[in-house]
Design an enzyme around this catalytic site. Structure first.
Site, short mmCIF file in Angstrom:
data_model
loop_
_atom_site.label_atom_id
_atom_site.label_comp_id
_atom_site.label_asym_id
_atom_site.label_seq_id
_atom_site.Cartn_x
_atom_site.Cartn_y
_atom_site.Cartn_z
N LEU A 13 0.82 -1.20 0.00
CA LEU A 13 0.00 0.00 0.00
C LEU A 13 0.86 1.26 0.00
CD1 LEU A 13 -2.89 -1.01 2.42
CD2 LEU A 13 -2.52 -1.58 0.02
N ASP A 32 11.26 3.32 5.30
CA ASP A 32 10.96 1.92 5.54
C ASP A 32 12.25 1.28 6.05
OD1 ASP A 32 9.88 -0.81 5.38
OD2 ASP A 32 8.39 0.04 4.01
N GLY A 71 3.78 1.92 8.34
CA GLY A 71 4.85 0.98 8.64
C GLY A 71 4.49 0.04 9.77
N SER A 110 -6.82 -1.40 11.01
CA SER A 110 -7.24 -2.62 10.32
C SER A 110 -8.56 -3.13 10.89
CB SER A 110 -6.17 -3.70 10.49
OG SER A 110 -6.62 -4.95 10.02
N HIS A 112 -8.91 -5.92 11.76
CA HIS A 112 -8.53 -6.89 12.77
C HIS A 112 -8.61 -6.32 14.19
CE1 HIS A 112 -7.69 -9.63 9.60
NE2 HIS A 112 -6.84 -8.80 9.05
N TYR A 135 -1.76 -9.04 16.16
CA TYR A 135 -1.74 -8.01 15.13
C TYR A 135 -2.92 -7.05 15.32
CZ TYR A 135 -2.01 -5.91 10.45
OH TYR A 135 -2.08 -5.02 9.41
N LYS A 139 -3.33 -2.89 16.60
CA LYS A 139 -4.16 -1.84 15.99
C LYS A 139 -5.04 -1.17 17.04
CE LYS A 139 -2.59 -2.68 11.87
NZ LYS A 139 -1.65 -1.73 11.21
N CYS A 165 -7.28 -4.64 1.15
CA CYS A 165 -6.85 -3.86 -0.01
C CYS A 165 -5.93 -4.74 -0.85
CB CYS A 165 -6.15 -2.58 0.43
SG CYS A 165 -5.90 -1.42 -0.92
N ARG A 172 -14.76 -13.76 0.84
CA ARG A 172 -14.73 -12.68 1.84
C ARG A 172 -14.49 -11.34 1.19
NH1 ARG A 172 -10.26 -10.43 4.75
NH2 ARG A 172 -10.95 -9.33 6.63
#
Length: 277
Positions: A13, A32, A71, A110, A112, A135, A139, A165, A172
């Site tokens: 992304l 990065d 990142g 996310s 998630h 993970y 978030k 994305c 799904r």
């Protein structure tokens, strides 16, 4: 704007955001952990840096208007591996943004963060956190960090709860797809909206079967244009029946909701090669 900073510039992304962001500012600093991201725009500088190290992050944000924080490790891993880039890295970005007087952090959150909600519940931006993995927990941490820095220190934040994305390759994604064009629009609106305070918005295209509700984020002006329904007939025809008792099929987090904590889920997403850049 004078200066924008993009973390995660080498990712799938982030690499797609570099050119649009460069067009929005006088100076773009991309960063990065990798050595290089290839050719740069005329007004773009690349700095290799580990966001888990404050000494590497803080100088990057000096003089910036906003930071677009993409990142992170983008898969489920044991907590000890997640701690540096996803937890400490988020703190470093927000704290450096505060120290240098930035106006806003735009954060790649996310689905998630709320991945354990059942798919038959169309959730809004105000539902309580319900992470599906370490993970997802990271978030949640960063979203709460963003709210706290807004309420305590006046640093705005827009948290983009991206669903999927990537090219549509599974049932799904017919509901969760965020096209690359809509992703760029989403980030652009998160930057150019005059006032955001602390905001959450789902990163999803205008899919007929979208399982989330962005009504309360209308102030951001995000109006997706793409719709994954164009892929539905082919995807459903080539997919076996789904098990409603399997969390991977019945929870918003998809495969992340069905795996043991600390175990990779990326291989279960069926991404094509283009999405693994």
């Amino acid at each position: 704007m004078k200066k924008l900073v993009l973390t995660g510039a080498a990712g799938s992304l982030g690499s797609r955001l570099r050119a649009p962001l460069a067009a929005m500012c006088e100076e773009l600093v991309s960063t990065d952990i990798v050595e290089s991201v290839g050719d740069l725009a005329e007004n773009e500088t690349y700095v290799q840096a580990d966001i888990a190290e404050m000494a590497a992050v803080e100088p990057l944000l000096e003089g910036a208007d906003m930071v677009i924080h993409f990142g992170a490790l983008v898969d489920e891993v044991p907590f000890e591996q997640m701690l540096g880039p996803n937890f400490i890295g988020a703190y470093n970005v927000w704290e450096a943004a505060h120290k240098h007087g930035l106006r806003r952090v735009v954060y790649a959150s996310s689905i998630h963060a709320v991945g354990m909600y059942p798919k038959n519940e169309r959730i809004g931006i105000d539902v309580p956190h319900r992470p599906d993995t370490f993970y997802g927990l990271a978030k949640c941490f960063a979203e709460d960090l963003g709210r706290m820095y807004w309420e305590k220190r006046g640093l705005e934040a827009v948290c983009l709860r991206i669903l999927s994305c990537a090219n549509v390759t599974n049932p799904r994604a017919v509901g969760s797809w965020l096209s690359y064009d809509d992703m760029i629009q989403l980030v652009t609106r998160a930057i150019d909206t005059p006032i955001t305070g602390f905001s959450v918005v789902y990163g999803v295209s205008d899919n007929d079967r979208a399982p989330v509700d962005n009504t309360a984020a209308g102030h951001l002006g995000y109006r997706p244009r793409d719709n994954a329904e164009q892929f539905a007939e082919k995807i459903y025809a080539n997919s076996p029946p789904l098990d409603p008792q399997d969390p991977s099929h019945f929870r918003h987090g998809g495969p992340f909701a069905g795996i043991p904590l600390g175990q990779s889920a990326m291989g279960l997403l069926n991404l094509d090669k283009d999405d693994k850049k």
